[in-house]
Design a protein around this motif. Structure first.
Motif, mmCIF file in Angstrom:
data_model
loop_
_atom_site.group_PDB
_atom_site.id
_atom_site.type_symbol
_atom_site.label_atom_id
_atom_site.label_comp_id
_atom_site.label_asym_id
_atom_site.label_seq_id
_atom_site.Cartn_x
_atom_site.Cartn_y
_atom_site.Cartn_z
ATOM 1 N N LYS A 25 16.984 40.507 12.920
ATOM 2 C CA LYS A 25 16.655 39.444 13.876
ATOM 3 C C LYS A 25 16.875 38.097 13.191
ATOM 4 O O LYS A 25 16.585 37.943 12.004
ATOM 5 N N TRP A 26 17.359 37.138 13.980
ATOM 6 C CA TRP A 26 17.721 35.832 13.439
ATOM 7 C C TRP A 26 17.179 34.698 14.293
ATOM 8 O O TRP A 26 17.146 34.797 15.506
ATOM 9 N N LYS A 27 16.789 33.616 13.638
ATOM 10 C CA LYS A 27 16.517 32.350 14.310
ATOM 11 C C LYS A 27 17.759 31.507 14.042
ATOM 12 O O LYS A 27 18.179 31.349 12.897
ATOM 13 N N VAL A 28 18.368 31.010 15.113
ATOM 14 C CA VAL A 28 19.603 30.236 14.979
ATOM 15 C C VAL A 28 19.313 28.789 15.348
ATOM 16 O O VAL A 28 18.782 28.501 16.412
ATOM 17 N N ASP A 29 19.630 27.874 14.432
ATOM 18 C CA ASP A 29 19.509 26.442 14.701
ATOM 19 C C ASP A 29 20.907 25.869 14.863
ATOM 20 O O ASP A 29 21.807 26.170 14.081
ATOM 21 N N PHE A 30 21.062 25.058 15.896
ATOM 22 C CA PHE A 30 22.356 24.458 16.201
ATOM 23 C C PHE A 30 22.380 23.024 15.689
ATOM 24 O O PHE A 30 21.420 22.274 15.876
ATOM 25 N N ILE A 31 23.486 22.632 15.049
ATOM 26 C CA ILE A 31 23.650 21.312 14.456
ATOM 27 C C ILE A 31 24.957 20.707 14.966
ATOM 28 O O ILE A 31 25.985 21.395 15.016
ATOM 29 N N CYS A 32 24.925 19.426 15.329
ATOM 30 C CA CYS A 32 26.137 18.743 15.792
ATOM 31 C C CYS A 32 27.207 18.797 14.699
ATOM 32 O O CYS A 32 26.936 18.461 13.545
ATOM 33 N N GLU A 33 28.399 19.214 15.066
ATOM 34 C CA GLU A 33 29.491 19.349 14.092
ATOM 35 C C GLU A 33 30.080 18.005 13.680
ATOM 36 O O GLU A 33 30.829 17.920 12.709
ATOM 37 N N ILE A 34 29.719 16.935 14.369
ATOM 38 C CA ILE A 34 30.257 15.602 14.047
ATOM 39 C C ILE A 34 29.290 14.806 13.167
ATOM 40 O O ILE A 34 29.655 14.333 12.096
ATOM 41 N N CYS A 35 28.031 14.667 13.621
ATOM 42 C CA CYS A 35 27.072 13.831 12.893
ATOM 43 C C CYS A 35 26.023 14.633 12.125
ATOM 44 O O CYS A 35 25.225 14.075 11.392
ATOM 45 N N TYR A 36 25.983 15.951 12.321
ATOM 46 C CA TYR A 36 25.067 16.876 11.641
ATOM 47 C C TYR A 36 23.599 16.661 12.003
ATOM 48 O O TYR A 36 22.716 17.053 11.264
ATOM 49 N N ASN A 37 23.330 16.040 13.150
ATOM 50 C CA ASN A 37 21.963 15.927 13.661
ATOM 51 C C ASN A 37 21.695 17.079 14.618
ATOM 52 O O ASN A 37 22.618 17.683 15.154
ATOM 53 N N LYS A 38 20.410 17.348 14.843
ATOM 54 C CA LYS A 38 20.036 18.409 15.769
ATOM 55 C C LYS A 38 20.126 17.867 17.197
ATOM 56 O O LYS A 38 19.493 16.861 17.516
ATOM 57 N N PRO A 39 20.908 18.516 18.055
ATOM 58 C CA PRO A 39 21.027 18.035 19.436
ATOM 59 C C PRO A 39 19.798 18.377 20.271
ATOM 60 O O PRO A 39 19.024 19.268 19.930
ATOM 61 N N GLU A 40 19.638 17.662 21.367
ATOM 62 C CA GLU A 40 18.551 17.900 22.304
ATOM 63 C C GLU A 40 18.953 19.046 23.234
ATOM 64 O O GLU A 40 20.098 19.126 23.668
ATOM 65 N N THR A 41 18.003 19.943 23.522
ATOM 66 C CA THR A 41 18.262 21.023 24.474
ATOM 67 C C THR A 41 17.962 20.510 25.870
ATOM 68 O O THR A 41 16.900 19.942 26.114
ATOM 69 N N ILE A 42 18.905 20.704 26.775
ATOM 70 C CA ILE A 42 18.750 20.276 28.160
ATOM 71 C C ILE A 42 18.739 21.523 29.031
ATOM 72 O O ILE A 42 19.641 22.348 28.935
ATOM 73 N N GLU A 43 17.718 21.654 29.875
ATOM 74 C CA GLU A 43 17.613 22.807 30.759
ATOM 75 C C GLU A 43 17.572 22.344 32.208
ATOM 76 O O GLU A 43 16.845 21.417 32.540
ATOM 77 N N SER A 44 18.397 22.985 33.038
ATOM 78 C CA SER A 44 18.363 22.712 34.479
ATOM 79 C C SER A 44 18.954 23.888 35.226
ATOM 80 O O SER A 44 19.870 24.549 34.750
#
Length: 71
Positions: A25-44
């Motif tokens: 089992k894995w926890k996956v964190d996503f990082i912006c490939e351009i600026c390396y900041n963590k993006p905001e999750t948007i749900e709709s």
């Protein structure tokens, strides 16, 4: 997504994934490939996506860098 250990296909959603091939089992964190900041999750409307406030761009899971942490 590919399991970092056995290269099997990961199943799951959000930040929690598991590998049916090796059982890990894995926890996956996503990082912006351009600026390396963590993006905001948007749900709709039952789906989710990512938006980088620094780059001011929508991001796809496939394009972003990922870090895998065993759970």
């Amino acid at each position: 997504m590919e399991c970092p250990d056995c290269k099997g296909t990961l199943k799951g959603g959000g930040n929690n994934y598991s590998c049916p091939s090796c059982g890990k089992k894995w926890k996956v964190d996503f990082i912006c490939e351009i600026c390396y900041n963590k993006p905001e999750t948007i749900e709709s409307c039952g789906s989710s996506g990512f938006f980088c406030k620094t780059c001011k761009q929508a991001k796809s899971r496939e394009a972003m860098d990922k870090t895998f942490t065993p759970v």
